[in-house]
Design a protein around this motif. Structure first.
Motif, short mmCIF file in Angstrom:
data_model
loop_
_atom_site.label_atom_id
_atom_site.label_comp_id
_atom_site.label_asym_id
_atom_site.label_seq_id
_atom_site.Cartn_x
_atom_site.Cartn_y
_atom_site.Cartn_z
N LEU A 202 23.63 -0.90 -12.09
CA LEU A 202 23.14 -0.02 -11.02
C LEU A 202 21.61 -0.06 -10.93
O LEU A 202 21.06 0.02 -9.84
N TRP A 203 20.94 -0.14 -12.05
CA TRP A 203 19.49 -0.27 -12.10
C TRP A 203 19.09 -0.86 -13.44
O TRP A 203 19.87 -0.86 -14.38
N LYS A 204 17.88 -1.35 -13.49
CA LYS A 204 17.36 -1.84 -14.76
C LYS A 204 16.94 -0.65 -15.62
O LYS A 204 16.98 0.50 -15.18
N LEU A 205 16.54 -0.92 -16.82
CA LEU A 205 16.14 0.16 -17.70
C LEU A 205 14.88 0.85 -17.19
O LEU A 205 14.07 0.26 -16.49
N GLY A 206 14.74 2.10 -17.57
CA GLY A 206 13.61 2.88 -17.13
C GLY A 206 14.04 4.29 -16.82
O GLY A 206 15.23 4.63 -16.90
N THR A 207 13.08 5.15 -16.46
CA THR A 207 13.40 6.55 -16.18
C THR A 207 13.26 6.92 -14.71
O THR A 207 13.85 7.90 -14.27
N LEU A 208 12.49 6.13 -13.94
CA LEU A 208 12.34 6.48 -12.53
C LEU A 208 13.63 6.26 -11.74
O LEU A 208 14.04 7.15 -10.97
N PRO A 209 14.34 5.12 -11.87
CA PRO A 209 15.60 4.96 -11.12
C PRO A 209 16.63 6.06 -11.41
O PRO A 209 17.16 6.65 -10.45
N ASN B 98 26.52 6.37 -1.95
CA ASN B 98 25.96 7.68 -2.26
C ASN B 98 24.48 7.86 -1.91
O ASN B 98 24.01 9.00 -1.88
N PHE B 99 23.79 6.76 -1.60
CA PHE B 99 22.34 6.88 -1.41
C PHE B 99 21.88 6.09 -0.19
O PHE B 99 22.50 5.11 0.21
N ASP B 100 20.77 6.55 0.36
CA ASP B 100 20.15 5.90 1.51
C ASP B 100 19.09 4.92 0.98
O ASP B 100 18.17 5.32 0.26
N PRO B 101 19.20 3.65 1.31
CA PRO B 101 18.23 2.67 0.79
C PRO B 101 16.80 2.94 1.26
O PRO B 101 15.85 2.51 0.62
N ASN B 102 16.64 3.63 2.40
CA ASN B 102 15.30 3.91 2.94
C ASN B 102 14.78 5.28 2.54
O ASN B 102 13.74 5.72 3.04
N ASP C 206 15.69 1.37 -2.22
CA ASP C 206 16.25 0.03 -2.36
C ASP C 206 15.41 -0.87 -3.28
O ASP C 206 15.86 -1.94 -3.68
N LYS C 207 14.22 -0.42 -3.62
CA LYS C 207 13.40 -1.18 -4.56
C LYS C 207 13.88 -0.97 -6.00
O LYS C 207 13.76 -1.87 -6.84
N TYR C 208 14.43 0.18 -6.27
CA TYR C 208 14.77 0.54 -7.65
C TYR C 208 16.26 0.46 -7.96
O TYR C 208 16.63 0.32 -9.12
N LEU C 209 17.09 0.56 -6.92
CA LEU C 209 18.53 0.62 -7.14
C LEU C 209 19.22 -0.60 -6.57
O LEU C 209 18.73 -1.21 -5.59
N ASN C 210 20.36 -0.96 -7.13
CA ASN C 210 21.13 -2.12 -6.70
C ASN C 210 22.12 -1.71 -5.61
O ASN C 210 23.22 -1.22 -5.90
N GLY D 126 9.64 19.56 -7.97
CA GLY D 126 8.52 19.49 -7.03
C GLY D 126 7.68 18.29 -7.38
O GLY D 126 7.12 18.20 -8.48
N ALA D 127 7.57 17.32 -6.46
CA ALA D 127 6.86 16.06 -6.75
C ALA D 127 6.22 15.52 -5.48
O ALA D 127 6.61 15.87 -4.36
N VAL D 128 5.24 14.65 -5.66
CA VAL D 128 4.57 13.98 -4.54
C VAL D 128 5.37 12.75 -4.17
O VAL D 128 5.71 11.93 -5.03
N GLU D 129 5.70 12.62 -2.88
CA GLU D 129 6.46 11.46 -2.42
C GLU D 129 5.56 10.22 -2.38
O GLU D 129 4.35 10.30 -2.16
N THR D 130 6.19 9.07 -2.56
CA THR D 130 5.44 7.79 -2.61
C THR D 130 6.04 6.77 -1.65
O THR D 130 6.08 5.58 -1.95
N CYS D 131 6.52 7.23 -0.50
CA CYS D 131 7.19 6.30 0.42
C CYS D 131 6.23 5.78 1.48
O CYS D 131 6.65 5.38 2.56
N GLY D 132 4.94 5.78 1.19
CA GLY D 132 3.99 5.24 2.17
C GLY D 132 4.16 3.76 2.36
O GLY D 132 3.83 3.21 3.41
N GLU D 133 4.73 3.07 1.37
CA GLU D 133 4.95 1.63 1.47
C GLU D 133 6.40 1.32 1.11
O GLU D 133 7.07 2.09 0.44
N SER D 134 6.87 0.16 1.56
CA SER D 134 8.30 -0.17 1.45
C SER D 134 8.77 -0.26 0.01
O SER D 134 9.91 0.04 -0.31
N PHE D 135 7.89 -0.69 -0.92
CA PHE D 135 8.37 -0.88 -2.29
C PHE D 135 8.53 0.44 -3.04
O PHE D 135 8.88 0.45 -4.20
N HIS D 136 8.25 1.57 -2.39
CA HIS D 136 8.46 2.87 -3.02
C HIS D 136 9.69 3.57 -2.47
O HIS D 136 9.82 4.78 -2.61
N ARG D 137 10.57 2.84 -1.87
CA ARG D 137 11.82 3.42 -1.37
C ARG D 137 12.97 3.07 -2.32
O ARG D 137 12.83 2.25 -3.22
#
Length: 680
Positions: free
Chosen positions: A595-602, A554-558, A541-545, A528-539
């Motif tokens: 697939l992604w850079k280091l970090g835990t959110l991607p 496997n994933f939708d860029p939007n 395609d910003k975090y994944l290659n 259960g989490a709050v979505e952050t897709c109010g702006e394009s850089f929170h979708r």
């Protein structure tokens, strides 16, 4: 042949034939000289009699008018039109045929010149015109004189009406002028108000209308000296190009003097006392340089080159700023380091029996509200716990599970032993004691032990300069080397007997009671989490290659991203869906970071894709660590505020406007904080 003009200016034609007598011409001239006085006195008499007889009854006035007409007819029968014109032009302002009399007494207000005799003005204009214009003016004089003559015989009633009309005209003209003045004042005031209401910020950072132009008392001397220095550099370059050695040396000397006088001053008050003298000297030298060196094409080219150079410097400074801000965000302030060291020493001086927390029986009770907090920052962890307990309706039912590293384990225990969270239960563990968390089980640990990862993080020759290392510095964050950051993917393994747990980051502040989150229906989802897709850089395609086929398939860029920092996890469904196994699969595929850079959110977005339930946005407000424009009402109404970003509230680079939400949960008069010089 052209006619010759006599003494009186009258053109006289010679008779056709040879050698005619001049006797007729002499007679005409003599006649003119004798009759001019006669006409003058007749006219004077008529004029005088008309004024003396203004009060006479009607027949007397008619008699005077009849005599005037008779005299006029006699004069016209004796002389030609040209002779009368000459006579009229020669008379002074005493006669009834004088245009001056009309000009002096009957001019409209709009034609009068204040402070100047109107007759003088008009006469001078007439005298400066050509003969044709003067001839036309004489015609106008005759017409005006005839009108003036008719005005002389007007009745008093007509004169009174005329005077009233003139007064009304003047009053109306003054009213119109006043209305025009009032309208102009209103327009000016409206324009001033509109200019004040314009938001100059909309023009952007690079507007030529700099901030100091909005202030009437802006520092003009500083600005002028800076402009002089720019132009001096331009002429210095041109002088060098044209081998003007004397001027070159003089410009270099004046440039150094101006730079020393200006120094680091940002206002006129900061200038050195020699600044006015340097300003004058540089101005004189620039005038001299302009006379000798100015070439529009060369000056334009030099200014363009300087602009491009300044643009490159701005880019370089931006890289340096990014690098330094990243570096500052990853460091631990001396005060917090001091606090951790002092607490660690005191903890290990305690007897073993005094190192235990009370109410250990609540740690696995599923009827309580359980929190997971993984941190190596004692001060930050204390704010999370204190803010949660202070805003809880019943603190006794809240259980905090803290996990830290070996270095901070003693400090974390000692702090909460000295400052217990009221009736809430707390427990501190050391991540290094989780024997099951090893490289054979955890892909991240295995990757961290690989040669490629060690080279990425620790190789001496790796680019770490300000210019080359700024873009990748955040991905070489030391926290990515710590398993505290990846422990969130192993919650069922850490707490095998719990059904639900609320995960909190250590850079959040709790402002409301959070017990309602345990009653939220996740509809079979895990997270259960709050979505952050109010702006394009929170979708996604910003975090994944998405150039990688595994990601693209496997994933939708939007797809909407969501926030890590306050997440309610259903651990029962987690185990059923084998979330940890999904995480391991994708981590193994990303060993080369393709697939992604280091970090835990991607990896979190990938692992919980399709398994995340959106919470109401009021539960969790983000951006206090990077966004200076978060709405204050949203912050105050939020259950949790998150300082995600580099500007953490415990750092000096924190945004002052948001820091008070964090500092109010710290008691800066605590002996340990005072000894470590931690202050608000």
């Amino acid at each position: 042949m052209a006619p010759k003009r006599g003494p009186t200016g009258v053109g006289v034609h010679r008779p056709r034939g040879g050698g005619g007598s001049r006797f007729p011409l002499a007679i005409v001239v003599l006649f003119s000289l004798l009759l001019v006085p006669l006409i003058f006195f007749v006219g004077r008499g008529l004029h005088t009699s008309s004024h003396h007889n203004d009060d006479l009854p009607g027949p007397g006035k008619e008699d005077v008018a009849w005599r005037e007409r008779l005299a006029t007819q006699h004069i016209k029968s004796l002389f030609s039109k040209e002779v009368i014109d000459v006579i009229i032009a020669s008379t002074n302002d005493m006669g009834p045929y004088s245009l001056d009399s009309f000009r002096k007494s009957n001019l409209s207000a709009s034609w009068r010149v204040v402070g100047v005799d109107s007759s003088v003005v008009i006469d001078s204009e007439i005298n400066q015109t050509s003969p044709d214009v003067r001839q036309e003016t004489h015609k106008v004089k005759r017409d005006v004189d005839s009108d003036n003559q008719s005005q002389i015989v007007d009745s008093p009633a007509k004169l009174a009406r005329r005077q009233l009309r003139e007064e009304r005209r003047e009053k109306r003209a003054s009213n119109l002028v006043q209305q025009d003045d009032d309208a102009i004042v209103k327009l000016e005031n409206a324009a001033i108000e509109r200019s004040r209401s314009v938001d100059t910020a909309v023009l952007g950072k690079y507007s030529i209308w700099r901030k100091e132009n909005e202030n009437d008392n802006f520092d003009s001397t500083v600005r002028l000296m800076r402009d002089q220095i720019i132009m001096a550099r331009v002429y210095l370059s041109i002088a060098k190009m044209k081998s003007k050695l004397d001027l070159l040396q003089e410009l270099q000397t004046r440039l150094k003097e101006s730079q020393r006088a200006l120094g680091e001053a940002s206002s006129d008050a900061d200038l050195h006392q020699s600044a006015p003298e340097r300003l004058r000297a540089m101005g004189q030298l620039l005038s001299k340089a302009r006379e000798q060196l100015y070439d529009c094409k060369l000056v334009t080219g030099k200014l363009r080159a300087m602009l491009q150079s300044a643009d490159e410097q701005v880019r370089s400074f931006k890289k340096q700023s990014t690098f330094l801000s990243q570096l500052a965000a990853k460091t631990i302030p001396n005060g917090i380091h001091c606090l951790s060291m002092r607490l660690t020493i005191d903890y290990y001086l305690l007897p073993p029996e005094k190192r235990k927390f009370p109410r250990a029986e609540n740690l696995e009770n599923p009827n309580f509200y359980h929190y997971a907090l993984f941190s190596d920052n004692v001060l930050a962890a204390s704010v999370v716990v204190n803010s949660t307990v202070m805003n809880a309706k019943d603190p006794s039912k809240h259980v905090f599970h803290l996990v830290t590293d070996k270095l901070n384990f003693g400090a974390m225990n000692m702090w909460f032993l000295l400052n217990p969270p009221r009736k809430a239960t707390i427990h501190v563990e050391n991540v290094d004691e989780f024997k099951w968390l090893n490289s054979s089980y955890c892909p991240v640990l295995r990757q961290l032990e690989s040669a490629a990862m060690k080279e990425y993080y620790f190789k001496a020759g790796h680019p770490t300069t300000l210019a080359s290392g700024a873009s990748n510095l955040k991905y070489r964050n030391p926290k990515y080397l710590s398993m505290l950051n990846h422990l969130r993917f192993y919650l069922p393994q850490v707490y095998p007997k719990l059904d639900k747990i609320l995960f909190l980051d250590d850079d959040i502040v709790v402002q409301k009671d959070l017990t309602g989150l345990w009653s939220v229906d996740l509809n079979g989802k895990v997270n259960g989490a709050v979505e952050t897709c109010g702006e394009s850089f929170h979708r996604f395609d910003k975090y994944l290659n998405f150039t990688n086929p595994h990601i693209a398939r496997n994933f939708d860029p939007n797809a909407c991203g969501w926030a890590y920092g306050m997440n309610i996890f259903d651990l029962k469904v987690w185990k059923q869906k084998d979330i940890t196994g999904i995480y391991h699969k994708w981590q193994n595929m990303n060993e080369d970071r393709a697939l992604w850079k280091l970090g835990t959110l991607p990896p979190g977005l990938i692992t919980f894709y399709g398994l995340t339930h959106p919470l109401a946005k009021s539960w969790h407000v983000l951006g206090l660590g990077y966004n200076p424009s978060v709405d204050r009402s949203e912050i105050e109404n939020a259950a949790v505020v998150h300082y995600n970003g580099n500007m953490k509230p415990w750092l000096e680079l924190a945004m002052t406007k948001y820091r008070s939400y964090w500092t109010k949960y710290i008691k800066y008069d605590h002996p340990y904080l005072r000894n470590c010089k931690l202050s608000e």
